[in-house]
Enzyme design. Structure first.
Site, mmCIF file in Angstrom:
data_model
loop_
_atom_site.group_PDB
_atom_site.id
_atom_site.type_symbol
_atom_site.label_atom_id
_atom_site.label_comp_id
_atom_site.label_asym_id
_atom_site.label_seq_id
_atom_site.Cartn_x
_atom_site.Cartn_y
_atom_site.Cartn_z
ATOM 1 N N LYS A 222 57.805 89.156 19.075
ATOM 2 C CA LYS A 222 57.821 90.634 19.142
ATOM 3 C C LYS A 222 58.757 91.244 18.108
ATOM 4 O O LYS A 222 59.610 90.567 17.528
ATOM 5 C CB LYS A 222 58.149 91.081 20.565
ATOM 6 C CG LYS A 222 56.910 90.892 21.449
ATOM 7 C CD LYS A 222 56.958 91.619 22.732
ATOM 8 C CE LYS A 222 55.601 91.429 23.451
ATOM 9 N NZ LYS A 222 55.715 91.603 24.885
ATOM 10 N N ARG A 257 55.691 83.971 28.528
ATOM 11 C CA ARG A 257 54.352 84.189 27.954
ATOM 12 C C ARG A 257 54.488 84.086 26.437
ATOM 13 O O ARG A 257 55.141 84.920 25.825
ATOM 14 C CB ARG A 257 53.869 85.581 28.385
ATOM 15 C CG ARG A 257 52.512 85.976 27.850
ATOM 16 C CD ARG A 257 52.186 87.418 28.258
ATOM 17 N NE ARG A 257 50.880 87.823 27.784
ATOM 18 C CZ ARG A 257 50.642 88.282 26.557
ATOM 19 N NH1 ARG A 257 51.619 88.404 25.682
ATOM 20 N NH2 ARG A 257 49.421 88.619 26.199
HETATM 21 N N1 HH2 Z 1 52.997 91.500 25.955
HETATM 22 C C1 HH2 Z 1 51.828 91.729 25.334
HETATM 23 C C2 HH2 Z 1 50.634 91.751 26.063
HETATM 24 N N2 HH2 Z 1 50.616 91.507 27.385
HETATM 25 N N3 HH2 Z 1 51.771 90.991 29.371
HETATM 26 C C3 HH2 Z 1 52.913 90.749 30.018
HETATM 27 N N4 HH2 Z 1 52.905 90.506 31.349
HETATM 28 N N5 HH2 Z 1 54.117 90.746 29.364
HETATM 29 C C4 HH2 Z 1 54.221 90.999 28.032
HETATM 30 O O1 HH2 Z 1 55.350 91.010 27.483
HETATM 31 C C5 HH2 Z 1 53.003 91.258 27.298
HETATM 32 C C6 HH2 Z 1 51.780 91.250 28.033
HETATM 33 C C7 HH2 Z 1 51.809 91.963 23.860
HETATM 34 O O2 HH2 Z 1 51.695 90.767 23.168
HETATM 35 P P1 HH2 Z 1 50.327 90.178 22.543
HETATM 36 O O3 HH2 Z 1 49.327 89.926 23.622
HETATM 37 O O4 HH2 Z 1 50.632 89.009 21.707
HETATM 38 O O5 HH2 Z 1 49.839 91.312 21.549
HETATM 39 P P2 HH2 Z 1 48.732 92.432 21.613
HETATM 40 O O6 HH2 Z 1 49.052 93.327 22.756
HETATM 41 O O7 HH2 Z 1 48.838 93.129 20.272
HETATM 42 O O8 HH2 Z 1 47.406 91.762 21.818
#
Ligand code: HH2
Length: 280
Positions: A222, A257
């Protein structure tokens, strides 16, 4: 949840590793790599082979500024992946969605859990769908919406406000019939948080222990990590992710995660062994 139980040793807790599979063209760290269903299923099975205890499949990017996608588009991205993956799941599968109609479709296919980044901000319907299917539910804290959340995040009492919102979400989930043992809470790293907010949350995960639920955190690649390291791009945030995960687990995280399952798992296992060492 759905017949799956994770053993938790209170003396020597071992954090669970949740592997991220983004079936999106625009996720901040891996957008576009797994839009092809075959590539997404391959990635899911690779992460499981690397030691993921569960997988989190998402079809809507929630990166800051993201406009969101329709339920129809989310289903169209998810279903071809989940049909193949759930035919022979390598481990329990969570789906990152906030839409009840998407949750209904994926749980009907056999997904084990829903990961709601809005913390039931849309009301109890999503939780009702989870309850009907006996599925697990992760509720995350977010201030604002992905479109606006990073504009000017402010708190009078960061830990108290995040905890109170998670407490409300847990109460809503339980009132809707989700099994109390199948709910976990997440302070939402990067979701309406400054760098300082993120660091405090990771350091003070003990503030969420009174909720009595497993604590999930998602620091992986992040932007706070980039900000601490001369604005490194997401592809170069592995070491920062490892440091964040080690500190989070030391501070009491039960689930991390992450995109980089093999590396995080190794780092976390060593950190836990040191934390739990007893003098000879
Ligand atoms: N972060 C993201 C998405 N979902 N869910 C939970 N429970 N906690 C988190 O910190 C979280 C989440 C964002 O990360 P990512 O899925 O890699 O990116 P994007 O939202 O751009 O797909």
């Amino acid at each position: 949840m759905r017949g799956v139980e994770f053993a938790w040793d209170a003396e020597r807790p071992r954090a669970l590793i949740m592997g991220i599979v983004n079936v999106t063209p625009d996720s901040f760290a891996d957008g576009g790599r797994y839009v092809d269903p075959a590539a997404a299923v391959r990635q899911a099975r690779t992460l499981a082979a690397e030691g993921a205890d569960l997988l989190d499949v998402g079809a809507e990017s929630t990166r800051p500024g993201s406009p969101g996608v329709s339920a129809g588009e989310e289903r169209a991205r998810l279903l071809p992946v989940l049909e193949r993956l759930l035919d022979d799941p390598p481990c329990p599968v969570s789906v990152d969605t906030s839409k009840p109609e998407v949750a209904e479709a994926v749980l009907a296919l056999g997904a084990h859990m829903v990961n709601d980044i809005t913390g039931l901000a849309g009301g109890p319907e999503l939780a009702r769908v989870c309850a009907t299917h006996g599925a697990g539910l992760a509720v995350m804290h977010m201030q604002g919406t992905p479109r606006t959340m990073q504009a000017d995040p402010r708190y009078d009492d960061l830990l108290g406000e995040v905890r109170a919102r998670l407490e409300t979400a847990v109460a809503t989930a339980e009132a809707a019939g989700v099994s109390p043992e199948s709910i976990c809470v997440d302070p939402g790293i990067g979701f309406g948080k400054t760098v300082a907010h993120n660091l405090t949350l990771l350091k003070r995960l003990d503030a969420f222990r009174p909720l009595g639920k497993p604590i999930l955190v998602g620091p992986s690649r992040k932007s706070f990590i980039g900000a601490l390291l001369d604005y490194l791009p997401p592809a170069e945030r592995l070491e920062g992710t490892l440091a964040a995960c080690v500190m989070a687990v030391t501070a009491g995280a039960h689930i991390v995660r992450v995109h980089d399952v093999a590396a995080v798992r190794r780092a976390v296992r060593v950190a836990e062994a040191i934390r739990d060492a007893v003098p000879e």
